[in-house]
Design an enzyme around this catalytic site. Structure first.
Site, PDB file in Angstrom:
ATOM      1  N   GLY A 255      65.460  30.432  43.548  1.00 52.41           N
ATOM      2  CA  GLY A 255      64.256  30.344  42.807  1.00 52.41           C
ATOM      3  C   GLY A 255      63.966  28.893  42.873  1.00 52.41           C
ATOM      4  N   SER A 256      63.077  28.381  41.996  1.00 52.80           N
ATOM      5  CA  SER A 256      62.504  27.058  41.993  1.00 52.80           C
ATOM      6  C   SER A 256      63.400  26.053  41.693  1.00 52.80           C
ATOM      7  CB  SER A 256      61.388  27.235  40.821  1.00 52.80           C
ATOM      8  OG  SER A 256      60.739  28.302  40.985  1.00 52.80           O
TER       9      SER A 256
END
Lengths: 719, 392
Positions: free
Chosen positions: A393-394
């Site tokens: 993810g981020s």
């Protein structure tokens, strides 16, 4: 009478012929004897005096392992053992008894007389009696029994031996019991396979006596073996790895490799972990001793041809105290998440964390806990930190922004509007909210997906219009973005000193949308260690260093616990310096500080790192949440998220970096954050220890009270 | 026809003295090797046992001398029969419980409490007695020798000797078989059969041996196959072990060790109890190597000289005896001793292939010592009752 006389006259003549013949034979004997004894006698004596040499290789103790503060974590426990290797097709019972009698002069197989008596069963006594009274015992068989096969016949013979028979011997005589007990062990050995006769409580004296008399004890060997002992039990044992036993020997599939390097087939070698990685250092050099043996088989000389050298010791980068605490933290947080939300967390099973020095690559602690739903236990499976890869993810957005800045597709302060992005025929993509206009720094603080999408699209030279295809998409941009990521260690080998590490999975599907997903960590997968290397690279101003477990290789000292002189220092190994200006790196560092400290940072709320007690650690980094749908047999069975957290502290002079991955959390659980909990407790543990040590120095012994993984089950290792 | 038959003057003290010396050498040699025996023999005092055998043997001599040796002729068939029956029992393995097998050779009866008995040993003497009886009877019957009568005698000898030889060979006991061959050969030589027949037989044997050797050199594989099929495989390996001791494991190894042991004794030997070369079971067949190693060429030659004097004395008695039966008996006994001595010593100095035969009077062993003393008893008896014709 005359006829008889004539008839008899041949006799003296022929007897004389016989006598001449006898004389010739005896003359030949004396002649030949003269040739053998007088002519060739000296030669025969020389032949007897001639000796032959045999070289024996004696194994040396394997190197030990210490933690970064010199606390021993892997020790050798010496085990003296006396073994018997029967010749091909075995040895006769008489010979074995003979051997047992000789051996009994040197060793006592059991000191305690009662124990010794218990060892000797009736059958052993019968067998002993039989050896001396075979004829008498065989007499007792009936005719039919004599035609039986050897095995059943022997059993019949034993059946017919009575207590009165074997009580001819004094079974309270300790020496007799000892002989019979030794013979019993000898009987159990298989041809050409070493069988341990005694390896518990072999005294130095017994050992020396047997070793001195080996030449008259065919098949007997006195050898020192050792067992590897992890001083802290399971802690870190995943990475220490395993070595083969002497009966396993070298791995058969690689036997040539080992044999050409001077190993014997029954040598013990590292099969996994650091034991395998540093095999060449740990093994040492075998002592080679040349025995001179005369014709009668007696050893007349002993010369050391090659001096043995114990294996070198390893000083690890691991802080064993911190390691133990991290193990506890990771497991407790995993337990807590599972206990509080057993339903929505029904797919949750792992929590992984690694703590390292960003500037040196030294790994301080590495931990992974796995919950086994089948039997409800937790086990230490820290190897997953380098073996298992997930979409993070981020957390990777720092790399994406740096890629944008360096390639020039954005500049410092470039503003982009965060609103849903839609490419024709694909689902709409957005951030968790529409965040409005924001610049690169705020995009990191607030974790804007859209900002990253635009960086990706600009890298691809694509013209974006809402709900239209991307025009002019440059497919080389996949490689370009991944090259940027690789510079941080994402998607490539971290270079850790382990026999194996995963590099994650590089998605093969080239669709424009996937490039956008890579930019937000939703396509390619990375290991927890890769994330740690990535964040360390940013923390150390762009220097990617090799993470490692071993700090120094040292000569072994005869005194245990003493560190010998350094043979080799495994210093900081800079694998590459990212090819970007410091200005850009500073900018991204700013963004990462805001994540933890900014007013709208994704990690800065009071429930995460907003409280002063955590702010003081000055952590910078990035959070990540990746959707991870669970499929079973091709059917989607659940929505989960991989929760990740990377960071370093303090941001002005980074000394520690970490990565935490908790895959497959229940998606509905907004707000419950095991990764933040692990991170916060990890920072507490790190700084508390640091403060403690500043005051009291490094403790020699690790306080056992921190040991909390008593319920950990044995971990088989990662092989 | 006056004759003098004073027992005292006819008792052969020389022979007894030689045997006494051999007995002393035997006990002393066994004493010197006792410490070097495998530990399974620990606790058995072989010297003492050998002395017991000699005492028992002396009694056998006395018993043998009680009756006129001429009486032996009357029991020759009975003794021969007993010998054949015991050999047949071994061959048929009945009664199994008292048959003792060592290394695959079924050569012994075992009597608990008494020990083992090897019928082949006694058969040697019984066969000598039998052949002597038959030869004398034949010669008395056919006063005028013809080719036909000679062949007839030869046939009788063969018919009587081949069965025991076959039974001993199948035990298998190659050594015992060869001793029987030697006995038959010596007795046939003195039986009176014409030279032309004897030479023909010898020639035939030399040619057959030549053919085997020639076949072995030129067609080794084929010859080996035939030799093996005839059941002489172990004989072949003994020969190879003798010719190429380094290359042929078992028998070659024994030979090498024996040669090292004897050779290293050199002229004067290493001294008592100084045995450097390990040879298992040294108190039996390999006892000569122990004497040669400890006491050198001098000691070994002394033993050989004793043996030569023994044979010389036997031949002397054979020549003195003016009775065919007595001479034939002595000749058989000479054949038996000569062959055993030559074979036993010869095999340990690489003159002959290795064969398991005890060294008469020296090696430890009950049956063999008793047999040899029985033979000596016969000889003493013959000498004792030899009438000296004053006008001879």
């Amino acid at each position: 009478m005359a006829k008889e006389k004539q008839n008899k006259s041949h006799l003296p003549f022929r007897l004389n012929i016989l006598f001449i013949f006898v004389f010739v034979l005896f003359a030949m004997l004396v002649l030949q004897l003269g040739v053998v004894q007088i002519l060739n006698g000296e030669e025969a004596q020389q032949e007897i005096n001639k000796t032959s040499d045999t070289t024996t290789k004696l194994s040396v103790p394997r190197g030990l392992m210490y933690d970064r503060f010199g606390r021993i974590i892997l020790d050798n426990e010496p085990v003296r053992s006396i073994t018997y290797t029967p010749p091909k097709s075995g040895e006769s019972a008489d010979k074995r008894l003979d051997l047992a009698e000789k051996l009994a002069e040197f060793i006592v197989i059991e000191e305690d007389q009662e124990e010794l008596k218990d060892r000797i069963r009736e059958r052993d006594k019968k067998e002993y009696w039989f050896l001396f009274n075979a004829d008498e015992a065989t007499e007792r068989l009936t005719e039919e029994e004599k035609d039986l096969e050897n095995g059943p016949q022997y059993q019949r013979i034993l059946d017919k031996i009575t207590a009165a028979d074997y009580n001819e011997y004094d079974w309270s005589d300790k020496e007799l019991l000892n002989i019979v007990a030794i013979k019993k062990e000898l009987d159990q050995a298989y041809e050409l396979t070493p069988h341990v006769i005694k390896n518990e409580g072999v005294t130095a004296e017994e050992f020396a006596k047997v070793a001195e008399h080996l030449y008259e004890l065919p098949g007997i060997d006195a050898a020192t073996d050792w067992s590897r002992e992890t001083v802290y039990g399971n802690t870190f044992s995943n990475f220490i790895g395993r070595i083969s036993s002497s009966s396993e020997g070298i791995p058969s599939e690689n036997s040539d490799y080992y044999l050409t390097r001077g190993y014997s087939r029954n040598d013990r070698v590292g099969l996994s972990g650091l034991e395998q990685q540093y095999e060449s250092e740990l093994r040492g050099i075998k002592e080679e001793v040349q025995y001179t043996i005369d014709k009668s088989g007696a050893v007349v000389g002993r010369e050391t041809v090659v001096d043995g050298q114990s294996g070198n010791d390893l000083v690890l980068t691991i802080d064993m105290e911190l390691q133990k605490e991290l193990d506890v933290i990771v497991q407790e947080e995993l337990e807590a998440a599972l206990q509080q939300y057993p339903g929505s967390n029904r797919f949750l099973q792992d929590a992984l964390a690694v703590l390292m020095e960003p500037k040196t690559g030294e790994i301080l602690a590495i931990s992974g806990s796995r919950y086994d739903r089948e039997d409800g236990t937790y086990s230490d499976q820290s190897f997953r930190v380098i073996y298992d890869a997930y979409q993070p993810g981020s957390a990777v957005k720092g790399a994406t922004v740096l890629a944008g800045l360096d390639s020039g597709v954005i500049g410092i302060g470039t503003r982009i509007e965060d609103k849903p992005v839609k490419i024709a025929q694909t689902p709409e993509k957005s951030s968790y909210n529409n965040l409005g206009w924001l610049n690169d720094r705020v995009a990191l603080e607030r974790s804007s997906n859209v900002y990253m999408f635009h960086i990706a699209m600009r890298l691809a030279d694509a013209t974006y219009r809402y709900n239209e295809p991307l025009y002019g998409f440059d497919w080389d941009s996949f490689q370009e973005l991944r090259n940027y990521f690789n510079q941080f260690g994402l998607g490539t080998e971290t270079g850790i000193d382990m026999p194996y590490e995963s590099v994650g999975v590089i998605g093969a599907n080239q669709q424009a949308g996937n490039l956008l997903d890579i930019a937000i960590g939703q396509y390619d997968t990375y290991t927890t260690l890769q994330l740690a290397q990535y964040i360390s690279t940013i923390a150390s101003d762009g220097y990617r260093v090799r993470p490692h477990f071993v700090k120094e290789i040292r000569k072994s000292e005869s005194e245990k616990g003493q560190l010998g002189p350094v043979v080799k220092s495994l210093n900081t190994d800079v694998m590459n310096k990212i090819d970007m200006s410091d200005q850009y790196i500073n900018r991204v560092q700013q963004g990462l500080i805001d994540v933890y400290h900014g007013s709208r940072g994704t990690a800065s709320s009071s429930s995460y790192w907003g409280e002063p007690e955590y702010r003081k650690y000055k952590v910078a980094g990035k959070t990540g949440t990746a959707e991870n749908d669970i499929y079973e047999n091709g059917v989607k069975v659940g929505n989960t998220e991989n929760l990740t957290l990377v960071g370093y502290a303090p941001y002005d002079e980074p000394e520690v970096a970490f990565a935490i991955v908790v895959p497959r959390n229940g998606k509905e659980l907004k707000g419950y954050s095991p990764h933040h909990n692990i991170g916060k407790r990890m920072m507490d543990a790190y700084y508390n220890l640091k403060e403690e040590r500043a005051k009291n120095g490094v403790s020699e012994e690790i306080d056992e009270s921190v040991e909390g993984e008593g319920e950990n089950e044995e971990v088989g290792g990662q092989e | 026809m006056s004759s003098k038959n004073t027992p005292n003057s006819n008792f052969d003290y020389t022979l007894v003295f030689i045997i006494l010396l051999l007995a002393i050498v035997s006990c002393f040699a066994i004493y010197t090797v006792q410490p070097f025996l495998p530990s399974m023999y620990e606790g058995t005092n072989f010297v003492l046992q050998q002395i017991v055998w000699y005492i028992l043997g002396s009694m056998v001599i006395v018993v043998m001398m009680l009756v006129d040796y001429d009486r032996y002729r009357q029991v020759s068939w009975i003794l021969y029969g007993i010998g054949m029956i015991t050999l047949l029992m071994l061959f048929l393995n009945v009664p199994a419980p008292i048959i003792h097998e060592v290394n695959g050779a079924r050569s012994w009866f075992i009597f608990p409490g008494i020990g083992t008995i090897q019928p082949a040993e006694f058969m040697k003497v019984f066969l000598i007695n039998m052949l002597a009886h038959v030869m004398v009877s034949h010669n008395e019957k056919f006063k005028i020798r013809t080719i036909k009568s000679d062949l007839w005698l030869l046939l009788k000898i063969l018919v009587l000797s081949l069965p025991p030889m076959g039974l001993v060979a199948t035990q298998p006991d190659l050594g015992g078989f060869l001793v029987l061959c030697a006995i038959v050969a010596c007795m046939t030589l003195v039986s009176g059969i014409r030279w032309r027949i004897l030479l023909t037989i010898m020639l035939t044997m030399v040619v057959s041996i030549g053919i085997v050797v020639w076949g072995y050199i030129n067609y080794p594989d084929k010859t080996k196959e035939i030799v093996n099929n005839l059941g002489f495989g172990h004989v072949e390996s003994r020969f190879l072990g003798w010719l190429y001791p380094e290359a042929y494991g078992d028998s070659g190894y024994q030979l090498i060790r024996a040669m090292l042991s004897i050779g290293s004794g050199q002229l004067t030997g290493k001294g008592m109890h100084d045995l450097e070369v390990y040879i298992p079971e040294r108190h039996t067949d390999m006892i000569f190597s122990a004497i040669a190693e400890q006491f050198g060429f001098l000691g070994a030659s002394f033993v050989i000289t004793l043996f030569f004097l023994l044979i010389y004395r036997l031949i002397h008695i054979g020549l003195q005896s003016n009775d065919q039966f007595g001479s034939f008996l002595v000749t058989g006994i000479i054949g038996m001793f000569t062959f055993q001595i030559f074979q036993n010593i010869g095999m340990s100095v690489q003159l002959l292939p290795i064969t398991g035969l005890p060294l008469p009077f020296i090696s430890y062993g009950g049956s063999s010592t008793l047999t040899y003393l029985m033979a000596i008893g016969i000889v003493l008896n013959i000498k004792f009752r030899t009438k000296t014709y004053m006008f001879d």
